[in-house]
Design an enzyme around this catalytic site. Structure first.
Site, PDB file in Angstrom:
ATOM      1  N   CYS A  68       0.972  -1.266   0.036  1.00  0.00           N
ATOM      2  CA  CYS A  68       0.082   0.192  -0.074  1.00  0.00           C
ATOM      3  C   CYS A  68       0.705   1.230  -0.039  1.00  0.00           C
ATOM      4  O   CYS A  68       1.569   1.461   1.086  1.00  0.00           O
ATOM      5  CB  CYS A  68      -1.114  -0.106   1.136  1.00  0.00           C
ATOM      6  SG  CYS A  68      -1.967   1.494   1.316  1.00  0.00           S
ATOM      7  N   HIS A 165      -2.619  -4.805 -10.492  1.00  0.00           N
ATOM      8  CA  HIS A 165      -3.513  -3.698 -10.942  1.00  0.00           C
ATOM      9  C   HIS A 165      -3.895  -3.892 -12.518  1.00  0.00           C
ATOM     10  O   HIS A 165      -3.260  -4.607 -13.442  1.00  0.00           O
ATOM     11  CB  HIS A 165      -2.610  -2.453 -10.982  1.00  0.00           C
ATOM     12  CG  HIS A 165      -2.400  -2.036  -9.703  1.00  0.00           C
ATOM     13  ND1 HIS A 165      -3.265  -0.960  -8.998  1.00  0.00           N
ATOM     14  CD2 HIS A 165      -1.449  -2.297  -8.888  1.00  0.00           C
ATOM     15  CE1 HIS A 165      -2.817  -0.977  -7.686  1.00  0.00           C
ATOM     16  NE2 HIS A 165      -1.928  -1.807  -7.435  1.00  0.00           N
ATOM     17  N   GLU A 214     -10.591  -0.385  -5.435  1.00  0.00           N
ATOM     18  CA  GLU A 214      -9.397  -1.157  -4.618  1.00  0.00           C
ATOM     19  C   GLU A 214      -9.782  -2.544  -4.164  1.00  0.00           C
ATOM     20  O   GLU A 214     -11.004  -2.652  -3.797  1.00  0.00           O
ATOM     21  CB  GLU A 214      -8.793  -0.312  -3.341  1.00  0.00           C
ATOM     22  CG  GLU A 214      -8.032   0.773  -3.734  1.00  0.00           C
ATOM     23  CD  GLU A 214      -6.995   1.161  -2.601  1.00  0.00           C
ATOM     24  OE1 GLU A 214      -6.330   0.371  -1.974  1.00  0.00           O
ATOM     25  OE2 GLU A 214      -6.934   2.303  -2.331  1.00  0.00           O
ATOM     26  N   CYS A 223      -5.026   5.867  -4.251  1.00  0.00           N
ATOM     27  CA  CYS A 223      -4.413   4.708  -4.344  1.00  0.00           C
ATOM     28  C   CYS A 223      -3.122   4.910  -4.662  1.00  0.00           C
ATOM     29  O   CYS A 223      -2.694   5.043  -5.941  1.00  0.00           O
ATOM     30  CB  CYS A 223      -5.233   3.613  -4.964  1.00  0.00           C
ATOM     31  SG  CYS A 223      -4.333   1.879  -5.143  1.00  0.00           S
ATOM     32  N   GLY A 226      -1.825   2.202  -7.124  1.00  0.00           N
ATOM     33  CA  GLY A 226      -2.699   2.586  -8.188  1.00  0.00           C
ATOM     34  C   GLY A 226      -2.192   3.612  -9.263  1.00  0.00           C
ATOM     35  O   GLY A 226      -2.113   3.575 -10.565  1.00  0.00           O
TER      36      GLY A 226
END
Length: 285
Positions: A68, A165, A214, A223, A226
């Site tokens: 993260c 992703h 997410e 994110c 992301g």
């Protein structure tokens, strides 16, 4: 804490492990019955020589995840502000490898997120029976989605930034079908570990807008991984420069990538909102 609106409960486990269950992590992340957060971050002692801390991440659904990025910025801000370390650069072990967040003079935090991963089996992504569609020589993949009125088949760039992703180009993120397509992509059968679904609008070669649904959390205000994945995909498709400002609904992140196997650098804010104590029930299911 929050980083560009991506919010976290941060737990100090430097002295003792709390030993929380998945249900207890869900309780902490619950915005009605607990504290409320997109993810719960645990600060733990170094698990190995050459590493300062262990960084453990649980999504709002209680599942542990590999990485993260916005949380990494909050992690280094937390350990620095708490006096757990006196350096502005920290080596942190995550489930997906070692990262090095650093606090800049302007107060923002930069994280070396490592190199992106494109090998489909490592994402992981099952491409069997699919025909890729090349953009600037880079493969994108059709994802068939069962939506009302007939199937949709958006094209997605597939990669990992320590977590999986799928990045799709859209004309306008404000009207993109994030709420409709996001959960279908997150749990698409071709992603055995589920996936984060990114919806990217290219504004200019140095500027994109982004929304991300997410894995295990739903759509969040920002994110970090992301944003990294979207910029990497855009650079590989010939749409973006090596340094890009990413506007999310929670704020701006800056992503830099030199291409190839170079690491991706993410810079953005990290802020403490409040501190407190909470009693966590033992009988949660």
């Amino acid at each position: 804490m929050q980083g560009a609106g991506n919010d976290f409960v941060v737990l100090d486990e430097m002295r003792d492990r709390l030993g929380l269950s998945a249900a207890q992590y869900r309780f902490l992340a619950d915005r009605h019955f607990g504290v409320g957060a997109d993810q719960v971050l645990s600060v733990r002692p170094s698990p190995a020589p050459g590493v300062d801390f262990e960084y453990v991440i649980h999504n709002a659904d209680g599942g542990e995840v590999e990485q993260c990025g916005n949380g990494a910025r909050c992690f280094v801000r937390y350990v620095r502000d708490r006096g757990l370390i006196d350096r502005d650069v920290v080596r942190v072990q995550t489930l997906s490898g070692v990262i090095e967040p650093r606090i800049n003079k302007d107060g923002r935090v930069t994280v070396d997120m490592g190199a992106p991963v494109f090998e489909l089996e490592r994402v992981p992504f099952d491409a069997s029976g699919l025909t890729p569609i090349a953009i600037n020589g880079q493969d994108t993949w059709p994802l068939v989605l069962p939506v009302p009125g007939g199937d949709a088949a958006p094209r997605a760039a597939v990669l990992s930034m320590g977590n999986p992703h799928a990045v799709m180009l859209v004309d306008d993120v404000d009207t993109a079908p994030v709420a409709e397509w996001g959960p279908l992509i997150e749990r698409h059968a071709r992603f055995p570990r589920r996936v984060n679904a990114g919806f990217m609008q290219v504004v200019a070669r140095h500027h994109i807008r982004l929304r991300v649904y997410e894995r295990g959390a739903g759509e969040t205000l920002a994110c970090g991984t992301g944003a990294c994945a979207a910029v990497v995909a855009g650079i590989r498709e010939g749409l973006l420069d090596p340094r890009v400002d990413v506007d999310t609904r929670g704020g701006r992140l800056t992503i830099e990538w030199a291409g190839g196997m170079a690491p991706v650098f993410m810079t953005g804010p990290a802020t403490t909102v409040f501190e407190g104590e909470i009693d966590i029930p033992d009988d949660l299911q």
